[in-house]
Structures are given as structure tokens and as C-alpha cells.
Design a protein around this motif. Structure first.
Motif, mmCIF file in Angstrom:
data_model
loop_
_atom_site.group_PDB
_atom_site.id
_atom_site.type_symbol
_atom_site.label_atom_id
_atom_site.label_comp_id
_atom_site.label_asym_id
_atom_site.label_seq_id
_atom_site.Cartn_x
_atom_site.Cartn_y
_atom_site.Cartn_z
ATOM 1 N N SER A 30 0.924 5.877 13.688
ATOM 2 C CA SER A 30 1.611 6.233 12.550
ATOM 3 C C SER A 30 3.490 5.694 12.828
ATOM 4 N N ASN A 32 5.163 6.168 9.946
ATOM 5 C CA ASN A 32 6.004 6.709 8.241
ATOM 6 C C ASN A 32 6.333 8.029 8.809
ATOM 7 N N SER A 35 4.974 11.041 6.408
ATOM 8 C CA SER A 35 3.328 10.746 5.914
ATOM 9 C C SER A 35 2.963 11.529 7.351
#
Length: 133
Positions: A30, A32, A35
Motif C-alpha cells: 500500500s 496510502n 490507511s
């Protein structure tokens, strides 16, 4: 293994993603940072120099957060400055890898520190279970 990769350069992200897709390891990526709680990474890899917030600042912030402080952090940077390295280690980073990165170094580093992250997570779960019983 869950790896959170934070880099402002989309080309760098894609290169790393391609390197990791061609490995036998089960690595979920990921990029992000928002998140992080839901993604629950085993390892965080931060680029050192980014426009909005440096990898150093993000590392300091994560290490001061009780729910994030045990996640291993590795810094990636084009800088070979001793001062940058020492600053990152003092902020809580476990390793510092200079760019350009090689496939072998990246994969071995991810495997090593993500395993450590999994051990920390398992220990935290055991501690939490003991507190509730």
C-alpha cells in the motif's frame, strides 16, 4: 507480509512494486499513509525527502504513537549523508537504504524487517489477550 511504501515519486513506487511482484514472497503493498490503521503493515518503508513531510518527520510521528511505535521502519534515500543516516536512526528507523536500490537488497530487507514486524504484532496480541482475561 504487509508493506506500507511511502514515496512521492510514482516512478519509484512502480519500480519497487514491479520488483516485489516478481518474488516468491507474498507481499501486499500500500502507498496510502492515511490507511495505516486499516492496512496494519508489518513494515513501513519511507522515502526520506518528500515535499509535504519528510520520511524523518513521519518516522518521528509514528514512533511517538503508542499503536504504531513497534512497526519497523526503513528509510530509502538518494542521500549518502552520514548526518541523514544518524538523524533517521535516532528517529527510530531500523535501517537506511541508499538509492538506487538493488532487487536483492530490497527483497532481503523487506523480508527481514516484515518478519520482525509480525513478531511485534503477535506479541502485542498476546499482551492484549492477557490483559482482557
Amino acid at each position: 507480509m504487509k508493506v506500507l511504501l511511502v514515496d512521492d515519486n510514482p516512478i519509484e513506487l512502480e519500480i519497487i512494486r514491479e520488483i516485489l511482484e516478481n518474488t516468491r514472497e507474498d507481499i501486499e503493498l500500500s502507498n496510502n499513509l492515511g490507511s495505516i490503521t486499516e492496512f496494519s503493515p508489518d513494515l513501513i518503508i519511507l522515502d526520506l525527502y518528500m515535499p509535504n513531510k519528510s520520511g524523518y518527520d513521519i518516522c518521528l510521528s509514528l514512533k511517538s504513537n503508542p499503536t504504531m511505535c513497534d512497526i519497523p521502519i526503513v528509510i530509502l534515500s538518494g542521500s549518502n549523508s552520514i548526518e541523514d543516516k544518524v538523524k533517521c536512526f535516532n528517529a527510530g528507523a531500523l535501517d537506511y537504504i541508499e538509492k538506487p536500490i538493488t532487487r536483492e537488497i530490497l527483497i532481503k530487507t523487506i523480508i527481514k524487517y516484515a518478519r520482525i514486524g509480525r513478531i511485534y504484532k503477535a506479541g502485542a496480541k498476546i499482551t492484549l489477550m492477557n490483559k482482557t482475561t
